[in-house]
Design an enzyme around this catalytic site. Structure first.
Site, PDB file in Angstrom:
ATOM      1  N   LYS A  57       0.939  -1.598  -0.545  1.00 20.58           N
ATOM      2  CA  LYS A  57       0.140  -0.003   0.197  1.00 20.58           C
ATOM      3  C   LYS A  57       0.824   1.462   0.137  1.00 20.58           C
ATOM      4  O   LYS A  57       2.146   1.099   0.649  1.00 20.58           O
ATOM      5  CB  LYS A  57      -0.530   0.083   0.870  1.00 20.58           C
ATOM      6  CG  LYS A  57      -0.251  -0.012   3.019  1.00 20.58           C
ATOM      7  CD  LYS A  57      -0.977  -0.048   3.849  1.00 20.58           C
ATOM      8  CE  LYS A  57      -0.364   0.210   4.779  1.00 20.58           C
ATOM      9  NZ  LYS A  57      -1.036   0.162   6.142  1.00 20.58           N
TER      10      LYS A  57
ATOM     11  N   TYR B 199      15.477  30.364   6.356  1.00 21.68           N
ATOM     12  CA  TYR B 199      14.367  31.037   7.145  1.00 21.68           C
ATOM     13  C   TYR B 199      14.940  31.627   8.737  1.00 21.68           C
ATOM     14  O   TYR B 199      14.169  30.735   9.278  1.00 21.68           O
ATOM     15  CB  TYR B 199      12.638  30.413   6.760  1.00 21.68           C
ATOM     16  CG  TYR B 199      12.989  30.583   5.429  1.00 21.68           C
ATOM     17  CD1 TYR B 199      13.179  31.374   4.836  1.00 21.68           C
ATOM     18  CD2 TYR B 199      12.073  29.045   4.563  1.00 21.68           C
ATOM     19  CE1 TYR B 199      12.678  31.274   3.400  1.00 21.68           C
ATOM     20  CE2 TYR B 199      12.002  29.176   3.300  1.00 21.68           C
ATOM     21  CZ  TYR B 199      12.097  30.796   2.635  1.00 21.68           C
ATOM     22  OH  TYR B 199      11.895  30.227   1.491  1.00 21.68           O
TER      23      TYR B 199
END
Length: 402
Positions: free
Chosen positions: A33, A268
């Site tokens: 999956k 940042y």
């Protein structure tokens, strides 16, 4: 390539064989999956089948239908899917010979309606909620679901091929819920047999249960993360402790190396400021590629044989490492995680840095990073593989000849 995820299919096959050796003869479902936990669903399913898996498991019916379309035919493997929503593709699932999980009466009603429309029996498996509290039928509603499923069998609409459930705490050996869930599964299975059902398989064992709970292996096991060479919980030991090898390596070339003075802010918010003159290396991967932003300032990276740490915040497309004044050339490989052959970090190191689990680290790597499936040993002996050979598998034919 700006970056790459290298998938060692030989290691995956070796992992499947190592896990099968623990199953006491139970059949093996390869859980692929979520694009095989980020490793590439179709290629990993094929490798697992080569190593002896006879079932393939996915969450959604659309994943299951994709496997069938890719050549995982009914003659080669049973394919099971379990996460359905109302209005799902039941008819297509019947026509593709899927084993489809049913947890409630609404799902049983929809699959029987689709069976009438196709004129074919649907293969269904009834899921019992034995204590996880997620998908699955509650014990109070189980008898009704069993009786109606049996009535649908007598009508020729369905065949109940399995009974199954899922553990809540199998990764915590000794947790009281484990014994409680096993007892509840036995009780609910007994009610199903008493109601006339004769399923082919009962199954409950996920990766940690395969490794630690022989009493939970029943007729079929469903290893997920362990198949990809990661331990389902650090408390259960390292992958090597279980004879497993990590399958995925995430790496990128340094895009820039530059000198900066002391007191220079990095990325940042300037959460990292250089302590003195140093060199910075730019790694062209970021949270847009699945590198967790929560690992800012902590994620480990191997550059030129040394562990470095993410300096400052991880941005969408890139992050920085402080190279301590060393100046490896641009293009030098930065390895975020891998099997450890070169001393590189593992996915679990990134999981600790981000406050999450190894499952998430490998699964979240996005489609912008190409998967390069390498297979140095077609007989499945685990090894580092050949990047050049794997590259040819990924590139379009014209470029693959380069």
């Amino acid at each position: 390539m700006r970056a790459r995820v290298e998938i060692d299919l030989g290691a995956l096959r070796a992992n499947v064989r190592a896990l099968r050796a623990r199953t006491d003869g139970a059949a093996y479902m390869a859980v692929v999956k979520a694009d095989a936990y980020g490793h590439g669903m179709v290629r990993c399913a094929e490798a697992a089948l080569q190593a002896g898996a006879t079932w393939v498991g996915v969450a959604t019916p659309y994943e299951a239908l994709e496997l069938r379309a890719a050549g995982v035919t009914p003659e080669r493997a049973r394919v099971m899917c379990w996460l359905w929503t109302p209005g799902g593709p039941w008819r297509e699932g019947i026509e593709a010979d899927l084993d489809m999980s049913v947890s409630d009466l609404w799902a049983l009603a929809e699959v029987t309606e689709a069976a009438r429309a196709t004129g074919r029996r649907a293969r269904i498996q009834l899921k019992a909620d034995t204590g996880l509290g997620r998908n699955g039928c509650q014990p109070a509603d189980w008898a009704d679901l069993v009786d109606r499923a049996r009535a649908a069998e007598r009508e020729g609409l369905v065949t109940v091929t399995g009974l199954w459930s899922h553990f809540a705490c199998a990764d915590e050996p000794g947790h009281p819920s484990i014994a409680a869930q096993l007892a509840r599964f036995d009780e609910m299975s007994g009610r199903a047999y008493a109601g006339g059902l004769r399923p082919e398989v009962r199954h409950m064992a996920n990766s940690p249960a395969v490794l630690t709970l022989p009493e939970a292996r029943f007729d079929l096991v469903r290893p997920g993360i362990a198949m990809y060479g990661l331990s389902p919980a650090p408390e259960l030991g390292t992958p090597a402790d279980h004879g497993l090898r990590p399958v995925m390596t995430l790496a990128a070339p340094l895009a820039l190396v530059k000198h900066v003075p002391g007191g220079h802010g990095v990325s940042y918010g300037h959460h990292y400021v250089t302590a003195g003159p140093t060199t910075l290396g730019l790694v062209p991967l970021g949270y847009g590629d699945g590198v967790p932003r929560h690992a800012s300032g902590a994620g480990p990276v191997l550059v030129d044989g040394k562990w470095r740490t993410v300096a400052g915040r991880i941005a969408m497309d890139q992050f920085v490492v402080d190279l301590g004044g060393e100046t490896p050339p641009e293009g030098t490989e930065a390895v975020l995680f891998g099997p450890g052959d070169r001393g590189e970090p593992g996915a679990e190191d990134w999981a600790r840095a981000a406050g999450t689990i190894g499952y998430e680290i490998v699964t979240r790597i996005g489609g912008r990073v190409p998967r390069v499936h390498v297979d140095a040993d077609p007989h499945g002996v685990a090894g580092p593989g050949s990047y050049a050979a794997g590259l040819r598998h990924w590139l379009p034919p014209a470029l693959g000849r380069l």
